[in-house]
Write an enzyme that holds these catalytic residues in place. Structure first.
Site, PDB file in Angstrom:
ATOM      1  CG  ASP A  45      -1.957   0.952   1.036  1.00 27.72           C
ATOM      2  OD1 ASP A  45      -2.125   1.677   0.189  1.00 27.72           O
ATOM      3  OD2 ASP A  45      -2.732   1.204   2.071  1.00 27.72           O
ATOM      4  CG  ASP A  92      -5.257  -0.708   5.755  1.00 27.43           C
ATOM      5  OD1 ASP A  92      -5.963  -1.097   4.844  1.00 27.43           O
ATOM      6  OD2 ASP A  92      -4.578   0.263   5.666  1.00 27.43           O
ATOM      7  CG  ASP A 144      -7.176  -4.794   2.607  1.00 27.21           C
ATOM      8  OD1 ASP A 144      -7.659  -4.919   1.384  1.00 27.21           O
ATOM      9  OD2 ASP A 144      -6.565  -4.049   2.976  1.00 27.21           O
TER      10      ASP A 144
END
Length: 947
Positions: free
Chosen positions: A347, A670, A674
């Protein structure tokens, strides 16, 4: 103080009004408990933990060291030998049997200590990854270990959290929990705060949340009513026992190798015993038992039955080193996989960037406003930026904002502040945010613009909420307005491109105007421009509703239509200073970094290019991914390294596409959604700061600091751990095969090398000596190799190929080559110490066996330095491992003791050696070092010629 006892029936809280529950538990919904009262209740009710299984007594753990069949056989044989001595009383004290008992006991003690340390390391790892809970105590939000919760605590739960205790809801905003583990219901259960008058089953208690379940969406506030074994989960704790110890693929492979080697050694031992009995014409019970003891001792010494335990110890110690570098490994197999990772899919926000969001620009219909200041302190100038003016300079010479621009600014920041669940706190002059950093930055901007929390709370009371979801990328709250009682107001914030699609109007000054196509295009263009400056953008919008226009209990995303667009907010989240170097290190190590973010594609591209992830600031968006077939996506993932505006479903598709291309993928995540991608990835990595409990539970590893550099550091540690495991495997197997070859060929060639006696069984080594070598050389030196410092070039090598075994063909060559050298050199020393044979000697049999014994020990100690690499010279970093040198010196001291201390001479059948003897043993044993150096040099030359 009269509070409910945790053992009370759980129907009471859900059947009582909220006010009564708070009175019963003597707590306050806003202030929570005081720390003093919480400590008192913790002493009274105990930790919020399920009762663990009773630990196995130490004496049972120690006795478990004797479960090996060969060890039992050895003990039985030596016991019978000692029994025969007691019966016959004609020979001297059975020193050999006594020594065997002592060495076996010492081996068991070492095994017990190793396993105990491994267990302690695993316990320490569990504590590091223990669950935490968000609570209110002394009127402040805090993050505490879930084990410290007590009845009466006020807890805050949000999407992705694991519920830490049974609790009665005080507030619920579109809250849904996944209760399948408790009720078997597959769909999330909707929650509210309404009192239930009748008896209800667990699945129907809509105003209760239960320990061990997870928040699927929304958020809420609740008062804890039961902890530990008094929770609903506690009542079925028998179903929740700790799972059995985790067996990693590496341990399984080593167990298989150990069994295969064991079969080979046992066959050799049987052949050797048969040969001795036939050749030596052995007769008599005592002599037969001596032969049996010797054969079993060889098998015990040569079979590395403790390999899996040693691997566990080394893995666990290595994982603790990784924890010191901010990477907490939840599953040991992840350590093995880390060394093979070829892709790190990360990310952007908080991982590659600092996650210190600061609002820099606000753009409304009437102009552009610049916001100064750094961090979360609500200090900084807010001023208008005139056309063609550098906004970076504007806060230092800002102009007063008035008229339409002021009205638009206040409305935009009011929306940003109210559609928000973060809390800005100040403690001892330090400002911090509880909650999402992006939401915190919006609150700070509102305070800088003069909007006070108290005034906004007094005017706008929240009555409903549609929580943010990664699919909608929007969040909406609904409020009453104290200044306009006749209406409700809807505040929405989210991704500008998606929000614009739900807007029909635009705020201009204090008026609402139709959002025409030209203005819609201009807003999109401005959003692109802000993203091109590496700013993260959010849009804000609102809508007015009459009070009776909706049912508060039935609010959903349908209300997010016909909105009034209020402005764009641009925030900066600068890249971490260490991220660029970490990306470069990953690339040098043959690992491909990929950015996958929900942010704007232009922002993602600019950040990725600045960090070196991509050569060009271009990104593939989630919308583009939707249109790609699996085959097209497979090709795209080979070429593209930046993905933006992606959903969790897109992440999952990207991971699968990379894996189809043969990649070993480490993926960060997170959010709740996910979890599938984290589970599918070869290494799922959750964020320790921003990650939800659900994502952490699905992950193999948790980053304490949410930092990309910590992922690269974890890969380095993982490679070093795996390299060290190979080092001690190389050492143990080389030494053990050397012992087996020495004994086997010593028996086969006994006539050739002068190993003959008239009436006694004569062998190169005695049973006690074999066991001593196993104890001294296979113990401390092997463990010391397990903590060898990482090779400086470990991150300049390509990842370990997928499916490559822990012991490669090159390793087997080195192991067998070393074993042959050890056996050849040892038997030559034996030959030279005895009359007859190839090399004429003049020593006694006891002297020759002492020389053989010492030479084999010295061979093992030289081999330990060779074992540090199959290719690199042993002299590189020779003194870098102080523990290895300490282990070698300890082994030497123990060997000297066996040679010179009288009682040990009796036990191990040794005689004193002079300086020349030691010189000969050392010189011959050193041959393994020089010959392996030569073979390594040839390998290096061959590799360079190929390269």
């Amino acid at each position: 103080m009269n509070i409910a006892h945790p053992e009370q029936d759980q129907k009471i809280p859900y059947q009582q009004e909220i006010e009564n529950v708070l009175i019963v538990f003597a707590t306050d919904a806003q202030r929570g408990l005081s720390e003093e009262e919480a400590r008192a209740r913790l002493d009274r009710y105990g930790k919020n933990e399920l009762e663990a299984e009773k630990p196995v007594p130490r004496w049972k753990k120690f006795l478990a060291q004797f479960q090996n069949v060969l060890v039992i056989l050895l003990l039985i044989a030596t016991a019978i030998s000692a029994g025969l001595w007691l019966y016959e009383r004609e020979s001297a004290w059975p020193y050999e049997a006594t020594a065997i008992f002592a060495v076996v006991l010492l081996n068991a003690l070492m095994g017990y200590i190793q396993e105990s340390r491994a267990e302690e390391a695993v316990v320490a790892l569990r504590q590091m990854s223990a669950a935490h809970a968000h609570i209110i105590r002394d009127s402040a939000q805090r993050n505490v270990p879930a084990a410290d919760l007590v009845p009466g605590d006020i807890i805050l739960v949000a999407e992705g959290d694991t519920i830490p205790a049974d609790a009665r809801l005080l507030e619920s905003a579109a809250l849904q929990t996944a209760e399948a583990a408790l009720t078997g219901e597959s769909l999330p259960a909707s929650k509210d705060t309404l009192t239930i008058m009748d008896d209800a089953e667990l699945g129907d208690r809509r105003n209760m949340i239960f320990s061990g379940t997870a928040v699927a969406s929304g958020h809420g506030r609740a008062v804890v009513v039961a902890t530990g074994m008094q929770t609903q989960m506690g009542r079925i704790a028998g179903m929740l026992k700790d799972t059995s110890a985790e067996i990693t693929p590496l341990q399984k492979e080593l167990a298989r190798v150990g069994k295969l080697l064991g079969i080979i050694v046992v066959v050799i031992a049987i052949v050797m015993i048969a040969a001795i009995i036939i050749v030596e014409d052995v007769s008599g019970a005592a002599a037969l038992f001596d032969v049996l003891i010797l054969g079993v001792a060889l098998a015990v010494a040569a079979i590395p039955e403790g390999l899996p335990a040693v691997v566990t110890a080394v893995l666990s110690l290595g994982v603790q080193r990784m924890a010191a570098r901010n990477a907490i490994v939840r599953h040991l197999p992840a350590v093995e996989t880390l060394g093979s990772a070829t892709v790190i899919a990360s990310d952007k926000t908080g991982t590659l960037t600092k996650n210190e969001m600061t609002v820099r620009i606000i753009v409304t219909a009437s102009g552009r406003i610049s916001v100064g200041g750094v961090g979360y302190a609500p200090e900084g100038k807010v001023g208008e930026v005139r056309p063609h003016e550098d906004e970076a300079l504007s806060p230092h010479g800002n102009r007063m904002i008035d008229g339409a621009l002021r009205s638009e600014l206040e409305q935009a920041l009011t929306i940003a502040d109210r559609a928000n669940n973060a809390v800005l706190q100040e403690h001892n002059g330090h400002w911090s945010v509880q909650g999402d950093p992006t939401e915190g930055a919006l609150i700070v901007a509102a305070r800088k613009a003069g909007l006070e929390d108290r005034a906004l709370n007094a005017r706008f009371e929240r009555v409903a909420e549609i929580p943010f979801s990664s699919e909608r990328k929007l969040m909406t709250t609904i409020h009453t307005d104290a200044q306009k009682r006749e209406q409700l107001i809807v505040f929405t914030k989210g991704a500008p491109d998606l929000l614009l699609g739900r807007c029909s109007y635009e705020l201009v000054g204090s008026e609402t105007k139709t959002l025409v196509a030209d203005r819609r295009a201009a807003i999109r263009k401005m959003n692109e421009a802000l993203a091109g400056e590496a700013l993260r953008t959010l849009g804000v919008a609102f809508r007015l509703l009459p009070p009776g226009a909706l049912q508060i209990d039935d609010v959903d995303e349908r209300i997010e239509q016909d909105l009034v667009f209020a402005g764009l907010i641009g925030m900066i989240d600068p890249p971490r200073e260490e991220a660029k170097e970490a990306v470069a290190r990953a690339k040098r190590a043959g690992i491909r970094p990929i950015m996958i973010t929900g942010d704007h594609p232009v922002t993602a591209g600019v950040i990725a290019a600045s960090l070196g992830i991509a050569e060009h600031p271009q990104a593939v968006t989630g919308a583009q991914l939707e249109r790609l077939s699996d085959d097209a996506l497979d090709q795209t993932t080979k070429e593209v390294s930046v993905y933006a505006r992606v959903s969790p479903e897109h992440k999952l598709r990207i991971v699968k596409a990379l894996q189809r291309g043969g990649a070993i993928v480490a993926m960060t995540g997170d959010g709740v959604n996910d979890a599938p991608a984290l589970k599918t990835a070869d290494i799922g990595i959750a964020m320790g700061i921003m990650g939800t409990d659900v994502s952490k539970a699905a992950a193999d590893m948790v980053l304490v600091d949410d930092n990309f550099a910590s992922i690269v550091a974890a890969v380095e540690e993982g490679r070093a751990i795996f390299s060290n495991i190979r080092k001690f495997l190389r050492y143990l197997l080389s030494s053990n095969i050397g012992e087996v070859f020495t004994m086997f060929f010593g028996v086969l060639l006994m006539d050739v090398i002068g190993l003959k006696a008239e009436e006694t069984i004569v062998l190169p080594l005695l049973a006690t000596q074999l066991l001593w070598i196993n104890l001294v050389t296979d113990g401390a030196p092997a463990l010391a190799l397990g903590v060898d410092p990482a090779d400086p070039g470990v991150m300049r090598k390509t990842p370990r190929p997928k499916g490559e075994g822990v012991i490669t063909s090159r390793m087997w060559f080195g192991i067998l080559f070393t074993g042959i050298i050890m056996a050849t050199g040892t038997l030559l020393v034996l030959d030279a110490s005895l009359p007859g044979g190839y090399v004429e000697g003049s020593g006694s049999m006891r002297y020759a066996q002492t020389m053989t014994f010492t030479t084999l020990v010295m061979f093992s100690l030289f081999t330990v330095f060779n074992a540090r690499s199959d290719e690199q010279s042993a002299f590189v970093g020779l003194f870098s491992n102080k523990w290895l040198w300490a282990a070698v010196m300890l082994a030497l001291v123990l060997q000297v003791a066996v040679i010179y201390i009288p009682v040990l001479q009796q036990a191990f059948s040794t005689v004193s050696l002079n300086f020349d003897d030691w010189l000969l043993c050392t010189a011959v044993a050193s041959s393994v070092l020089w010959l392996r150096e030569l073979s390594k040099l040839i390998l290096r030359i061959a590799r360079r010629s190929r390269g």
